[in-house]
Write a protein that holds these residues in place. Structure first.
Motif, short mmCIF file in Angstrom:
data_model
loop_
_atom_site.label_atom_id
_atom_site.label_comp_id
_atom_site.label_asym_id
_atom_site.label_seq_id
_atom_site.Cartn_x
_atom_site.Cartn_y
_atom_site.Cartn_z
N SER A 1 0.81 -1.21 0.00
CA SER A 1 0.00 0.00 0.00
C SER A 1 0.85 1.26 0.00
CB SER A 1 -0.91 0.01 1.23
OG SER A 1 -0.14 0.11 2.42
N GLY A 2 2.17 1.08 0.19
CA GLY A 2 3.07 2.24 0.21
C GLY A 2 3.01 3.04 1.49
N LYS A 3 2.51 2.44 2.57
CA LYS A 3 2.36 3.18 3.82
C LYS A 3 3.37 2.79 4.89
CE LYS A 3 -2.53 4.32 3.36
NZ LYS A 3 -3.87 4.31 4.00
N PHE A 4 4.12 1.71 4.66
CA PHE A 4 5.07 1.27 5.67
C PHE A 4 6.37 0.80 5.03
CE2 PHE A 4 0.90 0.64 7.59
CZ PHE A 4 1.07 1.23 8.83
N LEU A 5 7.46 1.13 5.71
CA LEU A 5 8.78 0.61 5.36
C LEU A 5 9.21 -0.37 6.44
CD1 LEU A 5 10.90 3.76 4.38
CD2 LEU A 5 10.12 1.97 2.83
N THR A 6 9.84 -1.46 6.03
CA THR A 6 10.46 -2.37 6.99
C THR A 6 11.97 -2.21 6.86
OG1 THR A 6 8.65 -3.95 6.78
CG2 THR A 6 10.68 -4.75 7.78
N ILE A 7 12.62 -1.97 7.99
CA ILE A 7 14.06 -1.70 8.01
C ILE A 7 14.79 -2.86 8.67
CG2 ILE A 7 15.86 -0.05 8.63
CD1 ILE A 7 13.65 1.11 6.84
N SER A 8 15.80 -3.37 8.01
CA SER A 8 16.63 -4.43 8.57
C SER A 8 17.67 -3.80 9.50
CB SER A 8 17.32 -5.21 7.45
OG SER A 8 18.16 -6.22 7.99
N LEU A 9 17.69 -4.29 10.76
CA LEU A 9 18.59 -3.75 11.77
C LEU A 9 19.56 -4.83 12.24
CD1 LEU A 9 15.87 -1.86 13.86
CD2 LEU A 9 17.34 -0.91 12.07
N GLN B 1 4.28 9.69 0.51
CA GLN B 1 4.07 8.49 -0.30
C GLN B 1 5.39 7.72 -0.42
OE1 GLN B 1 0.93 7.57 -1.38
NE2 GLN B 1 0.38 9.31 -0.06
N ILE B 2 5.48 6.65 0.35
CA ILE B 2 6.72 5.88 0.39
C ILE B 2 6.99 5.16 -0.92
CG2 ILE B 2 7.79 3.84 1.45
CD1 ILE B 2 6.53 4.70 4.10
N LYS B 3 5.94 4.63 -1.51
CA LYS B 3 6.10 3.85 -2.74
C LYS B 3 6.74 4.70 -3.83
CE LYS B 3 3.52 0.19 -5.03
NZ LYS B 3 2.17 -0.39 -5.22
N ASN B 4 7.69 4.13 -4.54
CA ASN B 4 8.43 4.77 -5.62
C ASN B 4 9.41 5.84 -5.15
OD1 ASN B 4 6.94 3.25 -7.51
ND2 ASN B 4 5.30 4.79 -7.51
N ARG B 5 9.51 6.05 -3.85
CA ARG B 5 10.48 7.02 -3.32
C ARG B 5 11.59 6.33 -2.53
NH1 ARG B 5 7.03 12.35 -1.39
NH2 ARG B 5 6.04 12.77 -3.40
N TYR B 6 11.35 5.08 -2.19
CA TYR B 6 12.38 4.26 -1.54
C TYR B 6 12.51 2.96 -2.32
CZ TYR B 6 12.83 7.14 2.65
OH TYR B 6 13.09 8.17 3.52
N SER B 7 13.70 2.39 -2.24
CA SER B 7 13.97 1.12 -2.91
C SER B 7 14.55 0.14 -1.90
CB SER B 7 14.95 1.30 -4.07
OG SER B 7 14.44 2.22 -5.02
N ILE B 8 14.39 -1.14 -2.17
CA ILE B 8 15.01 -2.17 -1.32
C ILE B 8 16.52 -1.97 -1.34
CG2 ILE B 8 15.32 -4.63 -0.92
CD1 ILE B 8 12.45 -3.67 -0.55
#
Length: 222
Positions: A58-66, A87-94
């Protein structure tokens, strides 16, 4: 053991067996103490480094590996200081590296904020020094440069000079970025900086679980 008196032999045998049991119990307790490891938990308010490992559909959450196989979660409401529904989607990449502040945490995961105002809480213009690495929010992309804001204890702006227009494509308005300070103008209260594009070589484990702990980040410029 050799005793002529059977009763005495039994008494001594009971004492020996009892002593062995006692030693066994003590050894067991010692081993349990040695191998008992308290679950690791990030301290609220800590500034941590991680990499994006999943983006909600949905582009509403990022999961961060720590570190230590922990996960951090970032809501779209905790990304930008200037765009409340970022809007997270398309603004962050894996694989994107981010710096975040722990807002709350438990033994399994941490809730993070990527906002410059949270990470730079208490930061003043007078505190900023050349070669310092800071988080800033992209305010606007102009023809000759990028205007950023640090949103510390007092809001103050910065400027990233662009050598050519193609460099502008690597910036996203309202998105937080890592910058390194080149200089600052005391009269204009302006910080001149450059983007810090990093690739991660290695990240060590924290030295200990405590209110203040240390970890070593081995980074290099791209």
């Amino acid at each position: 053991f050799f005793f002529n008196d059977t009763a005495t032999t039994e008494i001594y045998t009971e004492q020996i067996v009892g002593s062995v049991r006692c030693v066994q119990e003590t050894a067991k307790m010692s081993l349990e103490t040695i191998f008992k490891v308290e679950p690791f938990k990030y301290q609220d308010g800590s500034i941590i480094f991680g990499a994006v490992c999943d983006i909600n559909s949905s582009g509403k959450f990022l999961t961060i590996s720590l570190q230590r196989n922990k996960k951090g979660f970032v809501s779209y409401q905790n990304v930008s200081d200037t765009e409340k529904t970022f809007q997270i989607k398309n603004r962050y990449s894996i694989g994107d590296y981010v710096v975040g502040k722990v807002m709350s945490s438990n033994q399994n995961h941490a809730q993070l904020s990527l906002k410059a105002s949270d990470i730079n809480q208490g930061l003043k213009f007078e505190d900023v020094q050349p070669k310092q690495v800071l988080v800033a929010n992209v305010v606007s992309i102009e023809e000759h440069g990028v205007i950023i804001n640090f949103y510390g204890e007092e809001a103050f702006e910065g400027f990233i000079r662009l050598d050519n227009q193609e460099q502008a494509y690597s910036f996203v308005e309202n998105k937080p970025i890592l910058v390194v300070v080149n200089s600052k103008d005391e009269e204009l209260r302006m910080v001149y900086a450059q983007p810090l594009n990093l690739s991660l070589i290695h990240i060590s484990e924290p030295t200990r679980q405590a209110e203040i702990s240390y970890a070593v980040f081995c980074l290099k410029k791209k």
